[in-house]
Structure formats: C-alpha cells, structure tokens
Enzyme design. Structure first.
Site, short mmCIF file in Angstrom:
data_model
loop_
_atom_site.label_atom_id
_atom_site.label_comp_id
_atom_site.label_asym_id
_atom_site.label_seq_id
_atom_site.Cartn_x
_atom_site.Cartn_y
_atom_site.Cartn_z
N GLY A 10 0.83 -1.20 0.00
CA GLY A 10 0.00 0.00 0.00
C GLY A 10 0.86 1.25 0.00
N LEU A 73 2.35 -8.24 -4.36
CA LEU A 73 2.87 -9.37 -5.16
C LEU A 73 2.23 -10.66 -4.68
CD1 LEU A 73 5.02 -10.19 -7.30
CD2 LEU A 73 6.59 -10.59 -5.39
N GLY A 102 6.02 -2.13 3.62
CA GLY A 102 5.57 -2.53 4.94
C GLY A 102 5.87 -3.99 5.21
N GLY A 104 4.52 -6.88 4.48
CA GLY A 104 4.53 -7.84 3.37
C GLY A 104 5.77 -7.66 2.50
N ASP A 127 0.48 2.48 9.27
CA ASP A 127 -0.01 1.76 10.46
C ASP A 127 0.97 1.78 11.63
OD1 ASP A 127 -2.20 1.17 8.95
OD2 ASP A 127 -1.61 -0.89 8.52
N LYS A 266 -23.82 7.96 13.32
CA LYS A 266 -23.39 8.05 11.92
C LYS A 266 -22.00 7.45 11.76
CE LYS A 266 -26.63 10.91 10.25
NZ LYS A 266 -27.54 10.51 9.17
N HIS A 272 -8.85 5.54 2.48
CA HIS A 272 -7.58 5.87 1.84
C HIS A 272 -7.21 7.35 1.88
CE1 HIS A 272 -8.50 1.84 0.47
NE2 HIS A 272 -7.21 1.69 0.31
N ARG A 275 -4.06 7.93 3.54
CA ARG A 275 -2.81 7.55 2.88
C ARG A 275 -2.39 8.49 1.77
NH1 ARG A 275 -3.35 1.23 1.70
NH2 ARG A 275 -3.08 1.92 -0.42
O1 F6P Z 1 -1.03 -1.42 5.46
C1 F6P Z 1 -1.52 -0.14 5.38
C2 F6P Z 1 -2.96 -0.13 5.10
O2 F6P Z 1 -3.22 1.21 4.99
C3 F6P Z 1 -3.89 -0.81 6.10
O3 F6P Z 1 -4.20 -0.08 7.24
C4 F6P Z 1 -5.11 -1.07 5.25
O4 F6P Z 1 -5.91 -2.11 5.73
C5 F6P Z 1 -4.50 -1.43 3.97
O5 F6P Z 1 -3.30 -0.73 3.87
C6 F6P Z 1 -5.43 -1.21 2.79
O6 F6P Z 1 -4.71 -1.23 1.62
P1 F6P Z 1 -5.29 -1.47 0.16
O7 F6P Z 1 -6.69 -0.98 0.16
O8 F6P Z 1 -4.40 -0.69 -0.71
O9 F6P Z 1 -5.21 -2.92 -0.08
#
Ligand code: F6P
Length: 341
Positions: A10, A73, A102, A104, A127, A266, A272, A275
C-alpha cells in the site's frame, strides 16, 4: 554501484521523499546509477524499470503517492523469484536493491535476501506496526489527517446531538486509532489488540447524554472487533495476498449503537484519504534520512538489513527482526488514553 529501488504494498506519504533521497545520495554524492522498478516487485520480475537521475526526482519531496507506482505481489510469483534469484541478479546487473515497504514487502525482501539478493530494506506504513523501528514515515501524516477529520466531526456531532463512529485504518494494530483518538479527544477508542464491549460504549454514550454532553465521538480501527457475544459479528475472508477482507466495523458498530441507544449514530469511514496527499514535515525528514542511510548501507555491503529509527538515531537492523512480530499497542498505552467521558 548500480542500485535498484522499488515501492511495494500500500502506498504511504513519504515514499517519494525516500526515492528522492536515494537518488540524491547515490547519483549526486556517490556517482552511482539508480534504476527505479515500476509497480513494486512485479516491475523487478518483469524487468520494467527506468533510470532515475536528480532531474527525475525534482519537486517530489512533498508529493504523496509514489512516482514508481506500487503493487502487491502474489506469493507464488515471489517464490518463483527466490528460486531464480541468481538469474535475476545477472539479468538486472544489480549491486543493491532497496525495496521500500511494509510488513509484506519486508517479508518478501527478507526472502529475496536469503536467496542471495543484495537487499537493503526501508520500512514504511501508515499503520506504524513494524516492531524493529520506533516509527515509520506516513504514520504522522495519517494521524494528522484522522485528527483533523475528527475535530470537524465533533462540531457537527455536537450541533445535532449525534454519535459519530469514525473508522480509521489499522489492520492488526490500533496506533492510528489510539493517537488520532487521543489527539481529537474521542470518547471511545476501539483497537484490534483489545476486543471491545458494546455495552461499555452504550453506557458511555448514555452517561454523556445524561450529563448534557449530548454527542459522542468513537474512533474505531478497521481491524477492531467486538468481544465474543457482544454483538453479531463474523470475520472477513482472507484474500489472495493473505490479508483479511474487512467487513466494515464502522458501519456495523454505528448501526448497533443506533439500535441499542435509540439515538442517531453516523458512521464515517476515512479509508484511503489517510494515505493520500502531502507528507508532514516529520514524515519528510524521516523518509529522507532512511533513504540516505539505505544508500550508505549498500556501499558498506550491509545487506539483509533495513533502516530503523531508534530514539533519534537511524540504525540498521536485520530484516528478520522486522517481520517476526508486529508492533501492537500495549495495554499501558490504552490505559493512558482512557479518560473521563
Ligand atoms: O497497510 C496499510 C494499510 O493502509 C492498512 O491499514 C489497510 O488495511 C490497507 O493498507 C489497505 O490497503 P489497500 O486498500 O491498498 O489494499
């Protein structure tokens, strides 16, 4: 040296700052050649890359995302790469590979390093759940975005006497929920490390409304889940990258609270937006330092390791340390966050 760089998993604010720093240190200061692989490890395996010089990274320090693209990947392709690592090194003529990613990505980096690739990892994730480093860049930005959103939601919640359930990212660790929740003065914080009791949240909201504070803000991490028997809930399935697909705890909790309280609740899913966009000054500096140290490590032949922040120093630590255990929120940090509602 010929140094390859890639961004995988991500995306995260600060990736471009690392790329820029690697290019500045390697190309400008050390006369290296830097190639950037496109779309993470898939670009490495498919041989899709471009040469990066200082002009290519001009103006990207403050830009969100990654100029190289990113992708996850599939595990089978990674195993295939490890089995053919010698051929991969010969074909690409790499002296060092700097994967930025990260958990992975660092697991993949470790597998490739074990298979003989000269790898120097750089950790990233909003995270902040990589145990081998005190902080990852991207986290500060994400906490800032989530805090600002909750500040805004608080004022509208108060005007309408509503409960706001704000879902933030955090798959296995609740760092964003904890810190943004604290910064915004959330009245409830739910994290993956500690199953929550819906009854406790109901009680908290009822007490607030009884005291004429007729609104409440609850910050919930996407990976948080209710305690057994607390409310109807089933876990999501695991996808082909080994990640659990979330079932939308923010929506579910809001509807459960609305049902039990008889008050409007609510859900707001920040997703995202946490991010994207420009990194904070803190994240730009940390990312730049990581990039600089990764190039230095490559020149020392310090492979199979990654950059890490310890206190205020950047150190190198084995990739193995990065991937054995996730950094989770300890109980004492939650105790500090729980205040008088
Ligand atoms: O690992 C970071 C992160 O932002 C997680 O908190 C979230 O679950 C994940 O990436 C979502 O990533 P994507 O939607 O790109 O698969």
């Amino acid at each position: 040296m010929r140094i390859g760089v890639l961004t995988a998993g991500g995306d995260c604010p600060g990736l471009n700052a690392v790329i820029r720093s690697v290019v500045h240190r390697a190309v400008h200061d050390r006369n290296d050649e830097v190639i950037g692989f496109e779309d993470g490890f898939t670009g490495l395996l498919d041989g899709r890359y471009r040469t990066l010089d200082t002009n290519d990274v001009a103006g990207i320090l403050a830009r969100g995302g990654t100029i190289l693209g990113s992708a996850r990947l599939e595990r089978d392709r990674l195993r295939e790469a490890c089995d053919n690592s010698e051929e991969l090194i010969d074909r690409l003529g790499l002296d060092a590979l700097i994967p930025i990613g990260g958990e992975g990505t660092l697991t993949a980096a470790r597998m490739l390093a074990d298979a003989g690739l000269p790898v120097v990892g750089v950790p990233k994730t909003i995270d902040n759940d990589i145990s081998a480093t005190d902080r990852t860049f991207g986290f500060d930005t994400a906490v800032g975005v989530a805090t600002e959103a909750m500040d805004r939601l608080k004022t509208t919640a108060e005007s309408h006497q509503r409960v706001m359930v704000v879902e933030v990212m955090g798959r296995h660790a609740g760092w964003i929920a904890l810190e943004a929740g604290m910064a915004a003065g959330a009245h409830g914080i739910c994290i993956p490390e500690r199953p929550f009791e819906v009854d406790d949240l109901v009680k908290m909201v009822e007490e607030r409304f009884a005291r004429e504070k007729k609104f409440a803000l609850i910050c919930v991490a996407e990976g948080a889940h209710p305690a057994e028997g607390s409310m109807p809930y089933e876990k999501g399935v695991i996808d082909r990258y080994g990640h659990e697909r979330f079932v939308g705890i923010g929506n579910r909790l809001a509807s459960e609270l609305e049902h039990r309280l008889g008050k409007e609740a609510k859900p707001v899913i920040l997703g995202h937006v946490q991010r994207g966009g420009t990194p904070t000054a803190y994240d730009r500096v940390l990312a730049t330092r990581f990039g600089w140290h990764a190039v230095e490590a490559a020149h020392r032949g310090d492979f199979g390791r990654m950059t890490a922040l310890r206190g205020t120093e950047i150190v190198m630590t084995p990739l193995a340390n990065a991937v054995t255990e996730l950094k989770r929120v300890p109980q004492d940090r939650m105790d500090e966050a729980e205040s008088v509602y």
